[in-house]
Enzyme design. Structure first.
Site, PDB file in Angstrom:
ATOM      1  CD1 TRP A 263     -47.346 -10.819 -63.219  1.00  0.00           C
ATOM      2  CD2 TRP A 263     -48.042 -11.025 -61.111  1.00  0.00           C
ATOM      3  NE1 TRP A 263     -48.622 -11.461 -63.413  1.00  0.00           N
ATOM      4  CE2 TRP A 263     -48.985 -11.803 -61.827  1.00  0.00           C
ATOM      5  CE3 TRP A 263     -48.313 -11.055 -59.762  1.00  0.00           C
ATOM      6  CZ2 TRP A 263     -49.964 -12.645 -61.403  1.00  0.00           C
ATOM      7  CZ3 TRP A 263     -49.232 -11.777 -59.213  1.00  0.00           C
ATOM      8  CH2 TRP A 263     -50.168 -12.588 -60.053  1.00  0.00           C
TER       9      TRP A 263
ATOM     10  CE1 TYR B  34     -49.763  -8.907 -68.020  1.00  0.00           C
ATOM     11  CE2 TYR B  34     -47.584  -9.705 -68.362  1.00  0.00           C
ATOM     12  CZ  TYR B  34     -48.787  -9.625 -67.980  1.00  0.00           C
ATOM     13  OH  TYR B  34     -49.212 -11.100 -67.294  1.00  0.00           O
TER      14      TYR B  34
HETATM   15  N1  LIG Z   1     -41.224 -18.764 -71.443  1.00  0.00           N
HETATM   16  C1  LIG Z   1     -42.288 -18.330 -70.819  1.00  0.00           C
HETATM   17  N2  LIG Z   1     -42.453 -16.952 -70.582  1.00  0.00           N
HETATM   18  C2  LIG Z   1     -43.110 -16.579 -69.675  1.00  0.00           C
HETATM   19  C3  LIG Z   1     -43.987 -17.266 -68.994  1.00  0.00           C
HETATM   20  C4  LIG Z   1     -44.201 -18.609 -69.370  1.00  0.00           C
HETATM   21  O1  LIG Z   1     -44.753 -19.675 -68.663  1.00  0.00           O
HETATM   22  N3  LIG Z   1     -43.013 -19.191 -70.074  1.00  0.00           N
HETATM   23  N4  LIG Z   1     -45.090 -16.901 -68.128  1.00  0.00           N
HETATM   24  C5  LIG Z   1     -45.655 -15.424 -68.511  1.00  0.00           C
HETATM   25  C6  LIG Z   1     -46.273 -14.784 -67.394  1.00  0.00           C
HETATM   26  S1  LIG Z   1     -47.750 -15.707 -67.321  1.00  0.00           S
HETATM   27  C7  LIG Z   1     -46.263 -13.588 -67.031  1.00  0.00           C
HETATM   28  S2  LIG Z   1     -47.470 -13.091 -66.064  1.00  0.00           S
HETATM   29  C8  LIG Z   1     -45.241 -12.852 -67.195  1.00  0.00           C
HETATM   30  C9  LIG Z   1     -44.503 -12.083 -66.063  1.00  0.00           C
HETATM   31  O2  LIG Z   1     -43.548 -10.962 -66.535  1.00  0.00           O
HETATM   32  P1  LIG Z   1     -43.352  -9.743 -65.359  1.00  0.00           P
HETATM   33  O3  LIG Z   1     -44.694  -9.590 -64.781  1.00  0.00           O
HETATM   34  O4  LIG Z   1     -42.765  -8.687 -66.324  1.00  0.00           O
HETATM   35  O5  LIG Z   1     -42.495 -10.326 -64.386  1.00  0.00           O
HETATM   36  P2  LIG Z   1     -41.956  -9.996 -63.126  1.00  0.00           P
HETATM   37  O6  LIG Z   1     -40.648 -10.454 -62.803  1.00  0.00           O
HETATM   38  O7  LIG Z   1     -43.184 -10.199 -61.923  1.00  0.00           O
HETATM   39  O8  LIG Z   1     -41.719  -8.459 -63.263  1.00  0.00           O
HETATM   40  C10 LIG Z   1     -42.378  -7.387 -62.673  1.00  0.00           C
HETATM   41  C11 LIG Z   1     -41.347  -6.148 -62.472  1.00  0.00           C
HETATM   42  O9  LIG Z   1     -41.925  -5.188 -61.775  1.00  0.00           O
HETATM   43  C12 LIG Z   1     -41.168  -4.637 -60.899  1.00  0.00           C
HETATM   44  N5  LIG Z   1     -41.854  -3.823 -59.788  1.00  0.00           N
HETATM   45  C13 LIG Z   1     -42.693  -4.488 -58.781  1.00  0.00           C
HETATM   46  N6  LIG Z   1     -43.460  -3.423 -58.130  1.00  0.00           N
HETATM   47  C14 LIG Z   1     -43.026  -2.520 -58.765  1.00  0.00           C
HETATM   48  C15 LIG Z   1     -43.417  -0.884 -58.309  1.00  0.00           C
HETATM   49  O10 LIG Z   1     -44.130  -0.765 -57.445  1.00  0.00           O
HETATM   50  N7  LIG Z   1     -43.117  -0.018 -59.070  1.00  0.00           N
HETATM   51  C16 LIG Z   1     -42.307  -0.153 -60.188  1.00  0.00           C
HETATM   52  N8  LIG Z   1     -41.995   0.810 -60.957  1.00  0.00           N
HETATM   53  N9  LIG Z   1     -41.796  -1.350 -60.529  1.00  0.00           N
HETATM   54  C17 LIG Z   1     -42.277  -2.389 -60.068  1.00  0.00           C
HETATM   55  C18 LIG Z   1     -40.381  -5.833 -60.420  1.00  0.00           C
HETATM   56  O11 LIG Z   1     -39.032  -5.113 -59.728  1.00  0.00           O
HETATM   57  C19 LIG Z   1     -40.066  -6.485 -61.345  1.00  0.00           C
HETATM   58  O12 LIG Z   1     -38.969  -6.103 -62.418  1.00  0.00           O
HETATM   59  O13 LIG Z   1     -44.083 -13.802 -67.655  1.00  0.00           O
HETATM   60  C20 LIG Z   1     -44.447 -14.537 -68.938  1.00  0.00           C
HETATM   61  N10 LIG Z   1     -43.196 -15.239 -69.494  1.00  0.00           N
HETATM   62  N1  LIG Z   2     -44.182 -19.608 -57.275  1.00  0.00           N
HETATM   63  C1  LIG Z   2     -45.024 -19.145 -58.188  1.00  0.00           C
HETATM   64  N2  LIG Z   2     -46.347 -19.023 -58.419  1.00  0.00           N
HETATM   65  C2  LIG Z   2     -46.791 -18.282 -59.478  1.00  0.00           C
HETATM   66  C3  LIG Z   2     -45.956 -17.637 -60.413  1.00  0.00           C
HETATM   67  C4  LIG Z   2     -44.457 -17.537 -60.237  1.00  0.00           C
HETATM   68  O1  LIG Z   2     -43.764 -16.985 -60.983  1.00  0.00           O
HETATM   69  N3  LIG Z   2     -44.169 -18.233 -59.077  1.00  0.00           N
HETATM   70  N4  LIG Z   2     -46.916 -16.844 -61.561  1.00  0.00           N
HETATM   71  C5  LIG Z   2     -48.173 -16.925 -61.265  1.00  0.00           C
HETATM   72  C6  LIG Z   2     -48.877 -16.451 -62.656  1.00  0.00           C
HETATM   73  S1  LIG Z   2     -48.591 -14.906 -63.464  1.00  0.00           S
HETATM   74  C7  LIG Z   2     -49.497 -17.469 -63.361  1.00  0.00           C
HETATM   75  S2  LIG Z   2     -50.059 -16.877 -64.933  1.00  0.00           S
HETATM   76  C8  LIG Z   2     -49.690 -18.607 -62.823  1.00  0.00           C
HETATM   77  C9  LIG Z   2     -49.060 -19.807 -63.861  1.00  0.00           C
HETATM   78  O2  LIG Z   2     -49.703 -20.953 -63.874  1.00  0.00           O
HETATM   79  P1  LIG Z   2     -49.688 -21.992 -64.868  1.00  0.00           P
HETATM   80  O3  LIG Z   2     -49.734 -21.388 -66.052  1.00  0.00           O
HETATM   81  O4  LIG Z   2     -50.493 -23.263 -64.712  1.00  0.00           O
HETATM   82  O5  LIG Z   2     -48.096 -22.501 -64.595  1.00  0.00           O
HETATM   83  P2  LIG Z   2     -46.870 -23.090 -65.507  1.00  0.00           P
HETATM   84  O6  LIG Z   2     -45.846 -23.389 -64.481  1.00  0.00           O
HETATM   85  O7  LIG Z   2     -46.802 -22.409 -66.723  1.00  0.00           O
HETATM   86  O8  LIG Z   2     -47.384 -24.553 -65.859  1.00  0.00           O
HETATM   87  C10 LIG Z   2     -48.249 -25.636 -64.708  1.00  0.00           C
HETATM   88  C11 LIG Z   2     -47.647 -26.985 -65.082  1.00  0.00           C
HETATM   89  O9  LIG Z   2     -48.132 -27.157 -66.537  1.00  0.00           O
HETATM   90  C12 LIG Z   2     -47.065 -28.233 -66.798  1.00  0.00           C
HETATM   91  N5  LIG Z   2     -46.794 -28.167 -68.430  1.00  0.00           N
HETATM   92  C13 LIG Z   2     -46.444 -27.552 -69.244  1.00  0.00           C
HETATM   93  N6  LIG Z   2     -46.459 -27.768 -70.671  1.00  0.00           N
HETATM   94  C14 LIG Z   2     -47.359 -28.692 -70.493  1.00  0.00           C
HETATM   95  C15 LIG Z   2     -48.268 -29.429 -71.329  1.00  0.00           C
HETATM   96  O10 LIG Z   2     -47.944 -29.136 -72.666  1.00  0.00           O
HETATM   97  N7  LIG Z   2     -48.935 -30.408 -71.112  1.00  0.00           N
HETATM   98  C16 LIG Z   2     -49.292 -30.517 -69.911  1.00  0.00           C
HETATM   99  N8  LIG Z   2     -50.229 -31.607 -69.389  1.00  0.00           N
HETATM  100  N9  LIG Z   2     -48.703 -30.100 -68.810  1.00  0.00           N
HETATM  101  C17 LIG Z   2     -47.897 -29.067 -69.097  1.00  0.00           C
HETATM  102  C18 LIG Z   2     -45.595 -27.673 -66.237  1.00  0.00           C
HETATM  103  O11 LIG Z   2     -44.918 -28.884 -66.174  1.00  0.00           O
HETATM  104  C19 LIG Z   2     -46.200 -27.213 -64.960  1.00  0.00           C
HETATM  105  O12 LIG Z   2     -46.037 -28.126 -63.953  1.00  0.00           O
HETATM  106  O13 LIG Z   2     -48.849 -19.105 -61.804  1.00  0.00           O
HETATM  107  C20 LIG Z   2     -48.822 -18.045 -61.042  1.00  0.00           C
HETATM  108  N10 LIG Z   2     -48.193 -18.512 -59.569  1.00  0.00           N
HETATM  109 MO   LIG Z   3     -49.059 -14.782 -65.661  1.00  0.00          MO
END
Ligand SMILES: Nc1nc2c(c(=O)[nH]1)N[C@H]1C(S)=C(S)[C@@H](COP(=O)(O)OP(=O)(O)OC[C@H]3O[C@@H](n4cnc5c(=O)[nH]c(N)nc54)[C@H](O)[C@@H]3O)O[C@H]1N2
Ligand SMILES: Nc1nc2c(c(=O)[nH]1)N[C@H]1C(S)=C(S)[C@@H](COP(=O)(O)OP(=O)(O)OC[C@H]3O[C@@H](n4cnc5c(=O)[nH]c(N)nc54)[C@H](O)[C@@H]3O)O[C@H]1N2
Ligand SMILES: [Mo]
Length: 824
Positions: free
Chosen positions: A158, A156
């Protein structure tokens, strides 16, 4: 259909969810030896300017002497992301993987040898031939010895945009040709919401188009961002970002529409809008919503007619709300005690929500928590009580913060992509992805630790397979997954871990076999612009030649398939450009049928490399308007055809952690919780200057790191009470782990809550040792690895409590941002 992009997946999953719940019931030769510093290489990609695309938007890259020297945003991007400067650096950063590498003990002694040395950086350089041979042999050995459910390829993450070089589809395409594998379903983003909402609304909802921004600007009187930071998170998209939400947000601000942000952090969004800030204790939002709902009932402010016409089960929810079933009326006062938001404020919110055309725009942090299912279910219930769903500018929206949801959709053809070639399995919706078995994506560590254990998921029961080998592409689990120490222990169980990436991520460091991939700027591809807007199709032309010995994911998998005797089946005899043209031509056929102007492929590719599509019917879209107009002819895909405040299907599952109507559940740990040991909540939000862990290895880090560590935001009161000053190195810890961070003292934090963004690279002081200090600041050392509930089994990345102190230990060196020594 794992080959689909998240955008297409969105449509496909909605279709499946509808069917399930719906009215019907329900690339290789041996590469030239690498001499090679990139600049020294003979350039086949010409100098000049190349338009391409990325998660951060489309951009023009300038090439000189075969090297990308600068990046300028596409002139049609209305709000380019500042992160683009890091994109340029990512191609040449010191974290690039230059050659195929194998862990020494693995190379010398074979699969499973000395797992303790994983993560120590003891690698040996091998040739591509040797690496491909090793992988192919091991895939075959594991399948022969342990069967089809012993290799995990549910990888899994990005991965970069591009319909051909979709590394995850390509991995599964190769695996399907080999035999089978263990897959994963769902995602980390919306694990809980995407399972509960089909029961409530008949769609995934989280990946659906929103009532468009122009309508919101025109009609919304009160905009509520609830756990959402759209100014920060709309920077990126799953496909090439269009940034279409930014003009909408600016227009809303210019109009002076009232905005409320409900968030423990005074976010950039709150500052942009000059919003009113309400800061509940994290994880208590359901109590807040219940307090508002109770006030609506007590003061007869709710819309009975809407509830009667468009919903089912309010009568079963009402006795819970009023305390008839549990002797606890969910009054504003009750909610105030849990949330720490004054009862008067809660009542005032109820009054204003009812009096104004109100849009409840929720982010996804809310459901990345224990019992996360309840948040969005209760928010829908609250919006139903307000009776504005389907009205222009009213109701709820679960994607205003993501990929520019609400940017009007263009009349565009669908762009297809490479498929994984798997046959969809019949059965429960979550099992329809190809593979011998599938697990909910965030249960991967649980799976490794508990082979054969039965688990629940959305009404079904299944057993964890016994996995011996894992292959990861396009994701960084040693950053994204929760509870790093549990994970490090689980990983020791694997015989073999293959990682294919372009940078030495913490995950690559824990691999046995490391294969260097190209970035998307080193190959040709094609992609759409805007997940929701679909405003254009863009040629992602190769900007520079592959750096060092990196190879395209397609070529790596084709080579492995070749060793397995399946190269023809893998490539279908097509070249990179043949594939790209085939995707374009399939879109062209649709465009012609719909009279949408679109040039022939050659004109597109050798011309501007971009086709833009017009917006016509999409410009005044109002979500649920049709359902509101005619609920009988336009029923929802739920069993009742209506919004389900009470779900008989969920009732039948009999779960104690997700009942048949939305409810307040006390989480295992939370700020101010009755049994919680630690005094601080740790918000693990998404970073402003990264995409998760991507770009952490670039110069951008210098713009935000504090004393060389990931920042830890802390309120002045909490800092003073602990003798912490701005810029100090701090140790953040709980019973699960410990990390270093750099203190950023700011009143943007609610007292009692500190913030360490997700995505900081894991840099263990003693790799492989349980509980070791993370030197840079990966917050997932502190998070807990449990499912949201038996229903959704999503991750709980936002359920963290802990403590922070000024760091008094010996000075450390952060060294995760350079390649392991043998690999330099
Ligand atoms: N505590 C906490 N943990 C979280 C979250 C949170 O809110 N709190 N958010 C979660 C969420 S919503 C998400 S989506 C995940 C994200 O987790 P990931 O999607 O695993 O995070 P990325 O850092 O985007 O990792 C993408 C990896 O793919 C590689 N990559 C990019 N393009 C290519 C390609 O073309 N080929 C290959 N082989 N590799 C490539 C990049 O170099 C990078 O290492 O994290 C989750 N983890
Ligand atoms: N720049 C940037 N943009 C991104 C990403 C990134 O890594 N970087 N990741 C992308 C991805 S894969 C995803 S899934 C989305 C994630 O989008 P979201 O899941 O909406 O993002 P988060 O940053 O986890 O949380 C959004 C807000 O919720 C607040 N929050 C946390 N806990 C609570 C709570 O218990 N109650 C309330 N009311 N608020 C709370 C945090 O302080 C934060 O300001 O963003 C996408 N956009
Ligand atoms: Mo995500």
């Amino acid at each position: 259909m794992t080959s689909l992009s998240k955008g297409e997946l969105r449509a496909e999953l909605s279709r499946r969810a509808f069917l399930h719940y719906g009215a019907a019931l329900g690339a290789l030769g041996f590469a030239a030896p690498s001499l090679l510093v990139s600049g020294a290489r003979a350039a086949t990609a010409p100098d000049g300017e190349v338009l391409t695309g990325s998660h951060w938007g489309a951009f023009r890259a300038k090439v000189e002497g075969g090297r990308m020297v600068s990046i300028a945003p596409w002139e049609k991007d209305p709000a380019p992301s500042h992160q683009l400067s890091g994109v340029l650096d990512s191609v040449y950063s010191p974290t690039r993987i230059k050659f195929p590498m194998v862990r020494r003990a693995y190379l010398e002694k074979g699969p499973g040898a000395d797992p303790e040395s994983r993560g120590t950086g003891d690698f040996v350089r091998v040739s591509w031939d040797q690496a491909i041979e090793l992988v192919a042999k091991e895939l075959t050995r594991v399948e022969k010895t342990y069967g089809p459910a012993a290799t995990f390829a549910g990888s899994y993450g990005w991965k970069s945009p591009g319909r051909l070089h979709n590394c995850q589809s390509l991995l599964r395409r190769m695996m399907n040709l080999k035999g089978s594998f263990v897959n994963a379903s769902g995602d980390y983003s919306t694990g809980a919401a995407q399972i509960i909402l089909p029961h409530v609304l008949g769609t995934l909802e989280v990946y659906e188009q929103q009532t468009v921004w122009p309508v919101v600007v025109d009609k919304t009187e009160l905009m509520v961002f609830w756990g959402a930071d759209p100014v920060l998170t709309n920077q990126i998209s799953w496909v090439v970002a269009d940034h279409g939400a930014y003009p909408g947000m600016k227009a809303l601000k210019d109009k002076g529409t009232k905005v409320i942000c409900i968030d423990p952090v005074r976010t950039g969004t709150a500052e942009f809008f000059g919003a009113e800030w309400i800061a509940p204790r994290p994880q208590t939002d359901v109590a807040l919503m219940l307090g508002i709902a109770h006030t609506l009932v007590a003061e007869k402010l709710y819309d009975e007619k809407f509830l009667k016409t468009y919903t089912t089960g309010f009568d079963k929810f009402l006795p819970y709300l009023m305390g008839e079933t549990d002797k606890t009326p969910k009054t504003a006062e009750w909610a105030a005690a849990i949330t720490d938001v004054p009862a008067d404020t809660i009542k005032d919110l109820a009054h204003r929500f009812a009096k104004n055309r109100t849009m409840l725009a929720a982010g996804w942090s809310l459901q990345r928590q224990q019992y996360g299912e309840q948040r969005h279910w209760m928010l829908v219930t609250l919006a139903a009580m307000l009776g504005q769903i389907g009205l222009p500018g009213g109701g709820f929206g679960f994607s205003y913060h993501y990929a520019s949801g609400g940017a009007p959709s263009a009349d565009a053809p669908v762009l297809t992509g490479i498929t994984d070639g798997g046959k969809a399995k019949e059965g429960a919706a979550w099992l329809t992805e190809s593979g011998a078995a599938s697990i909910p994506v965030a249960r991967v560590v649980d799976m490794l630790l508990n082979p054969g254990k039965e688990f629940d998921f959305n009404g079904a029961k299944a057993k964890y397979p016994d996995v011996k080998m894992a292959y990861w592409v396009g994701g960084n689990p040693f950053v994204h997954h929760q509870d790093r120490n549990r994970m490090v222990a689980a990983w020791k169980k694997l015989d073999t871990f293959v990682v294919q990436d372009f940078q030495w991520t913490p995950t690559a460091r824990f691999a046995d076999i490391v294969l260097p991939a190209t970035t998307s700027y080193e190959r040709n591809d094609i992609e759409s612009v805007g997940d929701y807007a679909g405003s254009a199709i863009i040629a992602m032309k190769k900007v520079v030649d592959p750096v060092f010995e990196s190879r395209n994911d397609y070529d790596i998998f084709a080579a492995i398939a070749g060793k397995l005797g399946k190269d023809k089946a893998f490539t279908e005899g097509k070249s990179e450009m043949d594939w790209i043209q085939s995707f374009y031509d399939a879109a062209l056929v649709q465009a012609k049928a719909k009279n949408i102007p679109m040039p022939e492929f050659d004109a597109f590719w050798s011309g501007t490399g971009v086709v833009e599509f017009p917006v016509t019917s999409g410009k005044d879209f109002v979500r649920y308007a049709k359902f509101r107009e005619d609920p009988l002819l336009e029923p929802l895909g739920t069993p009742s055809g209506r919004i389900e405040i009470y779900s008989k299907n969920i009732e039948k599952m009999g779960y104690d952690d997700c009942g048949p109507h939305p409810k307040w559940y006390e989480p295992a740990e939370r700020l101010g919780g009755p049994t919680t040991k630690y005094k601080l909540h740790i918000a693990a939000s998404h970073p402003k200057s990264r995409l998760h862990s991507q770009l952490c290895g670039t110069k951008l880090r210098e713009t935000y790191a504090i004393a060389g560590h990931e920042p830890c935001w802390i309120n002045p009161k909490d800092a003073a009470a602990r003798g912490i000053g701005d810029g100090d190195v701090v140790r953040v810890f709980n019973d699960r782990g410990q990390i270093l961070a750099g203190a950023k003292v700011t009143d943007a934090m609610r007292p009692g809550v500190i913030r360490v963004n997700e995505g900081g690279w894991y840099d263990p002081q003693e790799p492989g040792k349980p509980g070791t200090l993370c030197k840079y600041g990966d917050v997932n050392n502190l998070s807990m690895d449990v499912g949201t509930s038996r229903l959704g089994q999503g991750n709980c990345g936002h359920s963290i409590v802990g403590e922070v102190e000024k760091y008094a230990g010996p000075a450390v060196t952060v060294d995760v941002f350079t390649a392991p020594k043998p690999a330099v």
